[in-house]
Every structure is written in C-alpha cells, then in structure tokens.
Design an enzyme around this catalytic site. Structure first.
Site, PDB file in Angstrom:
ATOM      1  CG  ASP A   1      -2.367   0.840   0.873  1.00 26.83           C
ATOM      2  OD1 ASP A   1      -2.172   1.517  -0.074  1.00 26.83           O
ATOM      3  OD2 ASP A   1      -3.368   0.659   1.564  1.00 26.83           O
TER       4      ASP A   1
HETATM    5  C1  BGC Z   1      -5.237   3.003  -0.268  1.00 27.97           C
HETATM    6  C2  BGC Z   1      -5.325   2.072  -1.060  1.00 27.97           C
HETATM    7  C3  BGC Z   1      -5.166   2.438  -2.545  1.00 27.97           C
HETATM    8  C4  BGC Z   1      -3.646   3.412  -2.704  1.00 27.97           C
HETATM    9  C5  BGC Z   1      -3.717   3.861  -4.063  1.00 27.97           C
HETATM   10  C6  BGC Z   1      -4.207   3.742  -0.363  1.00 27.97           C
HETATM   11  O1  BGC Z   1      -3.854   5.109   0.355  1.00 27.97           O
HETATM   12  O2  BGC Z   1      -5.154   2.270   1.180  1.00 27.97           O
HETATM   13  O3  BGC Z   1      -6.484   1.380  -1.105  1.00 27.97           O
HETATM   14  O4  BGC Z   1      -5.402   1.641  -3.583  1.00 27.97           O
HETATM   15  O5  BGC Z   1      -3.834   4.222  -1.658  1.00 27.97           O
HETATM   16  O6  BGC Z   1      -4.337   4.822  -4.271  1.00 27.97           O
END
Ligand code: BGC
Length: 752
Positions: A295
């Site tokens: 993440d």
């Molecule tokens: C979120 C994810 C997301 C990623 C990319 C993160 O802050 O937890 O779910 O896919 O950002 O945008």
C-alpha cells in the site's frame, strides 16, 4: 555502437531469444515447468537486465492529476528514463499514459513498458453505487457486470490495473473504509470477491479491455482497533483463518493477478513485513503466483510501526516478507541494490519480484503493443456509453435497501405533491461516494431531484434544503417546515458527506451529522400525520434509532453513483420493486459495536424467556439485538417461506445434502427476493458462530407465484480452522432458508 544501435541490437537479441524459447515452451506445454506461455520470454528478457533494471520493475510512483493533464514530477520522468520505474499510479487518459509509455519504451535501454495502475473501485467514469451498496444487491451478476464496465472504461483511458477489489471484512461502522468492502460476512464477501475479479480481469487478460485486479488489503485491515483507520490489529487464529482470510483465498481461486499489503500490523507484525501472511499463507498454502504491491508508502511506515530501524532495514524486511513492488516509498529504488550487493538480500528475491511483474506485463500484451490501451477512438466511444449509464441506474435501484415501510408509505404516487427536503436533494458531488475515481461530480451525475423530476411535474415538487450536512445552522428549518405543510408527502434526503467515509475517515459518532436529525424532528412535529420518507446517502451503517421512530419509510441508497438519482427514483415510484438486503448490521447504538449476525453464543447467552436475567451476556441499557439485522431488506410485496425439506436427515462426509423451501409472493407487486441459506454447527472442537450464511439466490416471483428454491451442502462447505488445521466435524447442524438473518432455527440434520 551508438545508443540507438545498441538498443536495436539488444531488442533483436530479446526477440530471437523469445522465439527460440517460445518453441521449446510450446513443446513443454503440459509439463509442470511450463507454468505460463510467457515464462521463456520473461527468462530471456531477464537475462539481459542489469540488477538496477530488475529493481526498477519493483518501483511504482504516482503521477497525480490536474484538470489540464497528468502532473508528473521531473524526478519521476528522470527515473522512468533511467529504467528505474516499473509502474505508475494516478495517471490516466490516452494522452497522459501514452506520453509516459513512450518515455519508457523509447528512451530506456530495454524499452520495457510501464504498468498503469489506478483505483477503479466502483466504476471509473461511470460510477456505480459504493461497494457496500453493491454488496447490498447480493447480485453477483450485476457486480461482475459493473466491474466489467469499469474495466472497459478504465482500459480505454490507458489503465492496465485496478487496486480493487477491497475484500476486507468489516464489522465496525466507525471505520470509514467499511464503505469500500462487501460488509461483515465471510461467505457473501467471498462470492463478491470472485465476481469483482472476474469482472475486471475478464476471461482473457490479453484483450485490450481487461485489467489486472488486486485483492487488498492483506490482511485484517477492517479489524482496526476502535475503528480508527490504520490502527493496530490483534486477532486470534480462529478469526484470522475463519473470517478475515477466506475472501482473499476466494480472490486467489478466481485468478486474481495481484495483492496489496495492508497498512496495519497483524498480531505485532506489520502486514508489509509479514512473512507469515505473504510467504506461508499466500504463496505456500494458496499457491498464489501473481505479484504483491505494498500500500501507499507502506515500506517506509515499517519504521514508524517500530518494526524496522530505518528505511533500508524496512526495504529488507518487506522483500523478505514477500513484497514485490514498492508503491511510493522509493525504498526499493534507494536501498535494494545496496542490500543485494552486501548480501543482506539474496538477488534471487529481486529476480522473483521482477519476474512476477514482467509476467503480468506479458499477460496484458504490453510487450506486443505497449500502446494497446491508448486508442483515442476507443476512449471516445467507450467512456460514459449510454448503456453503461443505464447499467449504473439499474444498479442504484438494485442496491437501495428498504429498511422500513410502514403502512405502505412507498411507493410514491405521481399525482401527489412532494416536499423534497434536505441537503442531499440536489447533490451531484457526494452522490458518487468517496472513490469517485475519474467520475464527473458535476455535469454527469444525476441528483435525486433530477431523478424525481423524471416522474413528477415540477409543479408537484416543493424543494427546501433545510440545513447543511454538517454544521449548526438551523436558519432554513422554517422554509422546510413550510414546504412540508404544503405537500401531500415529505421526502427527506439526508446523510453523510462523501469524505466522511473512505480512507482516514473514521468517526466516533455514527449518527446523522449536523442538524439533520433535528430537521426531521422539526418536520415531524409540524406535520404529525403526514408520511415522511427518509432517503439516506451514507458510507457506513448509521445509528438510525431516532430516525426509525420519526420516519414512516426509510430507503438506504448508500452513495448510489452517477445515475443514482434515476435509480433511486425508480425505487421511490415503484418502477423497481426494492430487493436489496443489508450486507452489514445496523446497530441501535454505537455502544453495541462490534455487532454482527454470526457472533458466538457465549457461555451465558440471554434466555428467550427473560432478556434481562442477571449475570447473562447483555447490556443494562440496550437490547443485544440490532436495529436492522444483516440480510434485512423489505420489498413492496411480501414473501412467505414454507415447506423447508431435506434430501436426507443424515448425511455422510462424501454426500451432498439438498435443502429446499417454497417461496411465495403473497403481496401485490412482482419482485425479486434474496433467499438466504443459513447453517449452525451446534458443537465444535472450537466454538462455532450462532449462524453462518452458506448460500443465497436472488429469485424473481410474479405476484401470487411460488417457486421452490434449493441449496446444496457438502461436508466441504462445513469446514473450519480449528486452531491447528482445517477440519469438518460430525454432529448436528441446524439449518434454515429465510429472507433475513433474524430468525430462530427449527430444523436440523446430522453429519456422521
Ligand atoms: C489506499 C489503497 C489505494 C492506494 C492507491 C492507499 O492510500 O489504502 O487502498 O489503492 O492508496 O491509491
């Protein structure tokens, strides 16, 4: 040799190597070595790559987007040209992705195409209801179709990969990201996970309209303590294995190509550095062959967790745990080579990560044509196709849950005058929900007001905003009261702001925000005998205990998406007879949280004859039961369940039990009913939930019509993890076919 010649020479080498390897690969097609048709191609490409280029594939940076086009920092461009970036996120449109792809393909030594990822969560441009709402449809076909449409649109704008589905089980409405998942149940969540993966990835990834899916966030993210986002997760093996892991395994079974790590720790070890969940479970137990992305900046966060000494140490821990690609930490780019050179990280781990990422690029066909997702003509034709908007309208209707409908208050009569009151009546911004993706929050979205205007002459609508979503201002209550007095019925559209749910949007109060409850109270007082219909937009289960008293009918529409106004109006006027059922429990009060239908019994359950008996598991001030249970949802018609029958009262471990029931539409409307099949394993070597959903079917019944609905159950369906292994245990199982989870079992069978 000059630079261009060198590159041509290398590419020729690669192509030659590809063709030779392909032949030998084909001849081995059925051997265990030939796992994919691309392995040989990947091998030969990798034989030409330097360690830095391999590491480059494990790096992802964000583009960012502004109204005029994608904003990519000059550093990103520099890194792309150096071959030290494998993927980009937050860049879309044919032009935006083509420009960067050109850089990767034409200006790097090996010309390896970039992968473009984006959060296509419940639609790309045409936005469908939020995921919790989609789950309320219990309609797997519709969910698959919606994600197919999302993939069509996203792929037409250069996207290769979505960071979806989020398959985290969530049982705490304080957690804002409950809106992004399928709710509280393991079985429903697992089936929905499969539907999303099939929809996004289609049946052939090499088609230009299919994209990679990503099961996230592995694992336990929904169990953040006190519902506070990113907070600590501590859970025993019972909960981890029997509740939180199964939807992820279902995604693997459906062929999901990628996984994302979670921000949280799991039992003391942050997910992004957790070898047990990534290597032992995901790779070794489940045989997952795709790649794992972190993440956003999650490698760096291992330091803040207090798990890594510094970013270099974090980089080592992440790759050792099984992470393949680094989203936004810059850690792999900065430290992996050094770690490999000093022997701390085995180059084999870097090779594995690089191989998996390249394989995904091959599967997408990017080596055949890196611009295959960059076709202006297709972009124009596909985005916001009328049939997509129509599908989103249907979804919005199918996802709206009729929580309450006293005295057949709904559907509305087109000839009556309606007071349309509330801050969300004319809203076109919140209606898309938190992950509005690339959707247009102004022009394209259809407000509830517009949807209703489609059914009723303007002269029959009296609008008053009443108040804002948040804040303390009650100065417009008077206008709202006057509107209510002049109308035959009152429709109030209330709820949350879209950014009150989603990431980093936890709440410690799950009531309607601002003065909205006061507004209904004021109107109820002013028009005590008029019907009030409450239409809700929100991203989590709310505490509706007061609204339940004040309103005659309540329709939960979640955030219903681009065509939401039309879909919701279809339900309000009876063009669609509501069929949605709650995928998550609505508590009476936040104090009951976590509350979900398949809890354990405890050693001191409350007795039926006296819910207040002393020294039993209850509250002094609130019943144990929720306001609206999982599986609840009304229709304009009524359904009667009868004649539950078993193929046998005793089954063996290799038998299949068939259970059937007759469902009759006893009301005045044709409609769909979501028929639910529950089981209770009465005694286990570890305790079992009081109820478990094991199947469901959505059936259409004309008024007066009866249908027999059957479910099959095998011993495999009854397996659970008993703290040592997965097992099926003999004994007595209660069983029921119902239209809600709120019932008492009456029948059983024996497994022996
Ligand atoms: C979120 C994810 C997301 C990623 C990319 C993160 O802050 O937890 O779910 O896919 O950002 O945008």
């Amino acid at each position: 040799m000059n630079k261009t010649l060198t590159k041509t020479f290398i590419l020729l080498l690669v192509i030659t190597a590809f063709s030779c390897k392909t032949e030998s690969n084909n001849s081995n097609a059925n051997t265990s070595e030939a796992t994919t048709p691309y392995d040989a191609k990947v091998d030969s490409l990798m034989s030409l790559m330097t360690p830095q280029e391999k590491i480059g594939q494990t790096v992802m940076y964000s583009g960012g987007w502004s109204v005029t086009g994608p904003v990519v920092s000059s550093n990103n461009q520099k890194f792309i040209k150096e071959g030290s970036v494998g993927a980009m996120l937050n860049v879309y449109s044919v032009k935006g992705t083509r420009d960067l792809q050109k850089m990767a393909v034409e200006e790097t030594r090996l010309g390896i195409p970039l992968l473009f990822g984006y959060d296509v969560i419940h639609g790309f441009k045409t936005i469908f209801p939020i995921n919790l709402g989609l789950a309320a449809s219990w309609d797997l076909e519709d969910i698959e179709k919606g994600s197919r449409i999302a993939a069509e649109e996203a792929s037409a704008e250069g996207i290769h990969w979505t960071f979806a589905p989020m398959v985290d089980i969530a049982r705490d409405p304080r957690w804002g990201r409950i809106s992004e998942g399928a709710g509280e149940d393991v079985y429903l969540g697992s089936e929905i996970a499969k539907a999303y993966v099939k929809g996004f990835q289609g049946d052939d990834l090499s088609k230009h309209n299919t994209i990679l899916a990503c099961a996230k966030h592995f694992v336990g993210y929904g169990a953040a303590q006190a519902g506070r986002d990113y907070h600590t997760v501590n859970m025993g093996m019972d909960e981890l294995r029997n509740v939180y892991l199964p939807p992820f395994e279902a995604a693997v079974d459906a062929g999901v190509e990628t996984f994302m790590t979670a921000f949280n720790e799991v039992n003391g070890v942050p997910a992004t550095g957790n070898k047990f969940i990534f290597r032992d479970i995901l790779r070794d137990e489940w045989g997952f062959n795709g790649f794992v992305v972190t993440d956003y900046t999650a490698i760096n966060e291992l330091v803040m967790h207090g798990f890594a000494e510094d970013r270099k140490h974090a980089t080592e821990l992440a790759i050792k745990a099984g992470v393949d690609q680094d989203m936004m930490s810059s850690a792999n780019r900065e430290f992996l080579e050094e770690l490999a050179n000093e022997g701390t990280v085995n180059i084999a781990l870097i090779n594995d990560a690089c191989r998996r990422i390249l394989l995904a690029k091959y599967k997408l066909g990017l080596f055949d044509d890196p611009y295959r997702y960059c076709d202006e003509q297709r972009e124009k034709e596909v985005v916001y196709k009328p049939e997509f908007l129509e599908a989103a309208r249907k979804s919005a209707a199918m996802c709206s849950v009729l929580l309450k409908n006293d005295d057949e208050t709904l559907p509305l009569d087109k000839n009556q005058t309606i007071a349309l009151i509330g801050p969300l009546v004319k809203d076109k911004e919140n209606i898309l929900g938190n992950w509005g993706a690339a959707g247009d929050r102004k022009g394209k979205a259809i407000s509830i007001h517009q949807g209703i205007q489609d059914y009723v002459a303007d002269s029959k609508i009296i609008f008053a905003k009443g108040c804002e979503i948040e804040g303390d201002d009650a100065s417009e209550f008077g206008q709202a009261i006057s509107a209510a007095r002049r109308a035959d019925k009152v429709v109030m559209v209330l709820g949350e702001d879209y950014d009150m749910s989603g990431e980093a949007a936890s709440r410690t109060n799950i009531k309607l925000p601002g003065r909205q409850t006061d507004l209904i109270k004021a109107i109820r007082k002013a028009v005590p005998n008029k019907k009030i219909i409450l239409v809700l937009m929100n991203g989590r289960p709310l505490d509706l205990s007061e609204e339940d008293i004040l309103a005659d009918a309540i329709l939960e529409t979640w955030f219903p998406g681009t065509s939401g106004g039309y879909g919701v109006a279809d339900v309000l006027f009876g063009a669609y007879n509501p069929s949605a059922k709650l995928p998550v429990t609505f508590p009476r009060t936040l104090g009951q949280v976590p509350i979900y239908y398949n809890m354990k019994n405890t050693g001191r359950p409350i007795p039926d004859h006296d819910p207040h008996e002393d020294y039993k598991s209850h509250y002094l001030d609130t019943p144990n039961t929720p306001l609206y249970p999982f599986g609840h949802g009304l229709s304009y018609t009524t359904f009667e369940y009868s004649d539950t029958e078993f193929s046998s009262k005793i089954i063996g471990f290799s038998d299949t039990l068939t259970v059937s029931a007759t469902i009759t539409n006893t009301g005045d409307y044709d409609g769909y009913e979501v028929v639910q099949f529950y089981v209770h394993d009465k005694v286990g070597s570890i305790t079992r939930p009081v109820k478990e959903l094991k199947g469901f079917q959505k059936v259409f019944l004309k008024k007066g019509e009866s249908k027999t609905v059957s479910f099959e159950l095998s011993a495999e369906d009854l397996k659970f993890y008993n703290l040592e292994e997965f097992t099926v245990e003999p004994g007595v199982f209660e069983i029921a076919i119902k239209g809600t989870s709120d019932f008492d079992f009456e029948q059983s069978f024996i497994l022996e």
